[in-house]
Design an enzyme around this catalytic site. Sequence first.
Site, PDB file in Angstrom:
ATOM      1  CG  ASN A 188      73.553  39.663  86.279  1.00  0.00           C
ATOM      2  OD1 ASN A 188      74.587  39.795  85.618  1.00  0.00           O
ATOM      3  ND2 ASN A 188      72.354  39.858  85.773  1.00  0.00           N
ATOM      4  CB  ALA A 230      74.263  46.416  85.297  1.00  0.00           C
ATOM      5  CB  ALA A 231      73.426  47.518  79.983  1.00  0.00           C
ATOM      6  CE1 TYR A 256      73.431  48.653  74.686  1.00  0.00           C
ATOM      7  CE2 TYR A 256      74.200  49.709  72.668  1.00  0.00           C
ATOM      8  CZ  TYR A 256      74.363  49.434  74.013  1.00  0.00           C
ATOM      9  OH  TYR A 256      75.446  49.937  74.684  1.00  0.00           O
ATOM     10  CE  LYS A 284      72.879  50.734  77.767  1.00  0.00           C
ATOM     11  NZ  LYS A 284      73.618  50.791  79.018  1.00  0.00           N
ATOM     12  CG  PHE A 313      80.974  57.611  69.857  1.00  0.00           C
ATOM     13  CD1 PHE A 313      80.351  58.466  70.762  1.00  0.00           C
ATOM     14  CD2 PHE A 313      80.594  57.703  68.533  1.00  0.00           C
ATOM     15  CE1 PHE A 313      79.387  59.391  70.361  1.00  0.00           C
ATOM     16  CE2 PHE A 313      79.629  58.628  68.112  1.00  0.00           C
ATOM     17  CZ  PHE A 313      79.031  59.463  69.030  1.00  0.00           C
ATOM     18  CG  HIS A 356      82.962  45.272  71.305  1.00  0.00           C
ATOM     19  ND1 HIS A 356      82.910  45.223  72.674  1.00  0.00           N
ATOM     20  CD2 HIS A 356      81.770  45.782  70.907  1.00  0.00           C
ATOM     21  CE1 HIS A 356      81.744  45.692  73.090  1.00  0.00           C
ATOM     22  NE2 HIS A 356      81.046  46.040  72.033  1.00  0.00           N
ATOM     23  CG  LEU A 357      87.186  45.962  64.304  1.00  0.00           C
ATOM     24  CD1 LEU A 357      86.879  44.839  63.327  1.00  0.00           C
ATOM     25  CD2 LEU A 357      87.192  47.316  63.579  1.00  0.00           C
TER      26      LEU A 357
HETATM   27  N1  LIG Z   1      81.772  48.521  75.179  1.00  0.00           N
HETATM   28  C1  LIG Z   1      81.385  49.573  74.464  1.00  0.00           C
HETATM   29  O1  LIG Z   1      82.015  49.953  73.469  1.00  0.00           O
HETATM   30  C2  LIG Z   1      80.163  50.355  74.889  1.00  0.00           C
HETATM   31  C3  LIG Z   1      79.704  51.389  74.045  1.00  0.00           C
HETATM   32  C4  LIG Z   1      78.594  52.119  74.443  1.00  0.00           C
HETATM   33  C5  LIG Z   1      77.969  51.887  75.642  1.00  0.00           C
HETATM   34  N2  LIG Z   1      78.414  50.852  76.441  1.00  0.00           N
HETATM   35  C6  LIG Z   1      77.720  50.611  77.720  1.00  0.00           C
HETATM   36  O2  LIG Z   1      78.679  50.530  78.740  1.00  0.00           O
HETATM   37  C7  LIG Z   1      78.265  49.591  79.730  1.00  0.00           C
HETATM   38  C8  LIG Z   1      79.353  48.565  79.968  1.00  0.00           C
HETATM   39  O3  LIG Z   1      79.648  47.918  78.744  1.00  0.00           O
HETATM   40  P1  LIG Z   1      80.723  46.740  78.666  1.00  0.00           P
HETATM   41  O4  LIG Z   1      81.243  46.708  77.280  1.00  0.00           O
HETATM   42  O5  LIG Z   1      81.668  46.866  79.799  1.00  0.00           O
HETATM   43  O6  LIG Z   1      79.759  45.484  78.841  1.00  0.00           O
HETATM   44  P2  LIG Z   1      79.929  44.199  79.785  1.00  0.00           P
HETATM   45  O7  LIG Z   1      78.912  43.227  79.333  1.00  0.00           O
HETATM   46  O8  LIG Z   1      81.349  43.773  79.825  1.00  0.00           O
HETATM   47  O9  LIG Z   1      79.533  44.753  81.219  1.00  0.00           O
HETATM   48  C9  LIG Z   1      78.195  44.794  81.672  1.00  0.00           C
HETATM   49  C10 LIG Z   1      78.175  44.137  83.041  1.00  0.00           C
HETATM   50  O10 LIG Z   1      76.864  44.224  83.572  1.00  0.00           O
HETATM   51  C11 LIG Z   1      76.529  42.987  84.188  1.00  0.00           C
HETATM   52  N3  LIG Z   1      75.072  42.925  84.183  1.00  0.00           N
HETATM   53  C12 LIG Z   1      74.227  42.894  83.123  1.00  0.00           C
HETATM   54  N4  LIG Z   1      72.954  42.916  83.529  1.00  0.00           N
HETATM   55  C13 LIG Z   1      72.975  42.976  84.885  1.00  0.00           C
HETATM   56  C14 LIG Z   1      71.968  43.061  85.874  1.00  0.00           C
HETATM   57  N5  LIG Z   1      70.677  43.066  85.560  1.00  0.00           N
HETATM   58  N6  LIG Z   1      72.349  43.117  87.175  1.00  0.00           N
HETATM   59  C15 LIG Z   1      73.664  43.108  87.520  1.00  0.00           C
HETATM   60  N7  LIG Z   1      74.664  43.035  86.620  1.00  0.00           N
HETATM   61  C16 LIG Z   1      74.319  42.982  85.304  1.00  0.00           C
HETATM   62  C17 LIG Z   1      77.223  41.939  83.336  1.00  0.00           C
HETATM   63  O11 LIG Z   1      77.447  40.727  84.032  1.00  0.00           O
HETATM   64  C18 LIG Z   1      78.530  42.646  83.010  1.00  0.00           C
HETATM   65  O12 LIG Z   1      79.507  42.382  83.979  1.00  0.00           O
HETATM   66  C19 LIG Z   1      76.949  49.007  79.222  1.00  0.00           C
HETATM   67  O13 LIG Z   1      75.890  49.689  79.840  1.00  0.00           O
HETATM   68  C20 LIG Z   1      76.985  49.291  77.749  1.00  0.00           C
HETATM   69  O14 LIG Z   1      75.683  49.398  77.211  1.00  0.00           O
HETATM   70  C21 LIG Z   1      79.495  50.088  76.089  1.00  0.00           C
END
Ligand SMILES: NC(=O)c1ccc[n+]([C@@H]2O[C@H](COP(=O)([O-])OP(=O)(O)OC[C@H]3O[C@@H](n4cnc5c(N)ncnc54)[C@H](O)[C@@H]3O)[C@@H](O)[C@H]2O)c1
Length: 329
Positions: free
Chosen positions: A32, A74-75, A141, A145, A169, A187-188
Amino acid sequence: MDLLVTGGAGYIGSIVVERAVARGHAVTVLDNLQEGHRGAVSAQAAFIEGDCGDAALLDMVLAAARCDAVIHLAAETTVDRSVSDPAIYFHNNAVNGLALLDAMRRHGVSRMIFSSTAATYGEPESVPMTEDHVQRPINAYGESKLMFERCLRWYHRAYGLRSVSFRYFNAAGATSSHGEAHRHESHLIPLLLDVAAGRRELVDVYGTDYPTPDGTCVRDFVHVVDIADAHLRALDSIDAMGIDFFNIGNGVGHTVRQVADAVRDVTGHAIPTRHCPRRRGDPAALVASFDRIRAKLDWAPAFPDLTAIVDTAWRWRLAHPDGYADDGA
Ligand SMILES: NC(=O)c1ccc[n+]([C@@H]2O[C@H](COP(=O)([O-])OP(=O)(O)OC[C@H]3O[C@@H](n4cnc5c(N)ncnc54)[C@H](O)[C@@H]3O)[C@@H](O)[C@H]2O)c1
């Protein structure tokens, strides 16, 4: 395989898609764009702008094309905000996730790879953390999950849905074409790179009196390409596994100070930091055990070196100083 990747315009999702199309999978991205970028989606993937909680849209997407598996990234992902505004986390991460699962049932799609998180564990009772560590999240959060992980267990038992949940992680690093460009960065490593790029004056370091080598928190940074490759391995074995849960981490922790020093060394810029009090709920050390995924999927980080991880992120930043061109973010 024909794959539907939710959140495929986001940081990790864009690299999962990049690696999946390189492997020959046919990919459709559903995002989205609340956080992701249109320009982050590989040209070889189809793109649908929409919400994974939109049942009518999901019916259209899943009826129109074959789908062998869904990779659900997505989240809502920002930990801090989940404490002050949990409603959006439960809605997006649990309710929308269920809408997706139910659409999969309606259309006979029986495989899912799910992006879970180390935040499902809460305060560590032992480090490195194994998958059987108690899951007692300390923010909405992690709770949202964990709720979805639990749904997956019940959907497996009742409906035969096969799934692999990956508890990432800290994702870090980039490829030459895709990197981290969050609109609301928490993020750091990207925050430290902002300082090197002259876009931020300093980075706050929360807590310098932890029982760690230099007093700052220890965290586990794993290269995003290693994360993406774990997904592709899981697709190869998901039919045999049925349902499983794996940590994805480096297995080696680094202190916040060590990360700041790595950014200084890679970029050649001084990285001023400001010492702040500890934040509530920040444990001294969070480090993954990856024994389980090594044993079951023959996965181990191919890029474990922190300096090399930071170097890939910095190279991407230099090549894309304004992030993705679609919206200048
Ligand atoms: N980045 C990290 O270090 C990390 C660590 C643990 C878990 N995660 C998990 O990994 C996944 C990706 O993380 P990321 O860092 O790439 O985050 P991000 O925000 O860059 O990517 C999430 C994507 O989901 C899309 N989105 C959110 N809600 C939506 C919905 N309802 N419908 C359609 N699209 C939607 C957003 O537009 C975004 O493009 C997430 O589920 C996050 O919880 C990430």
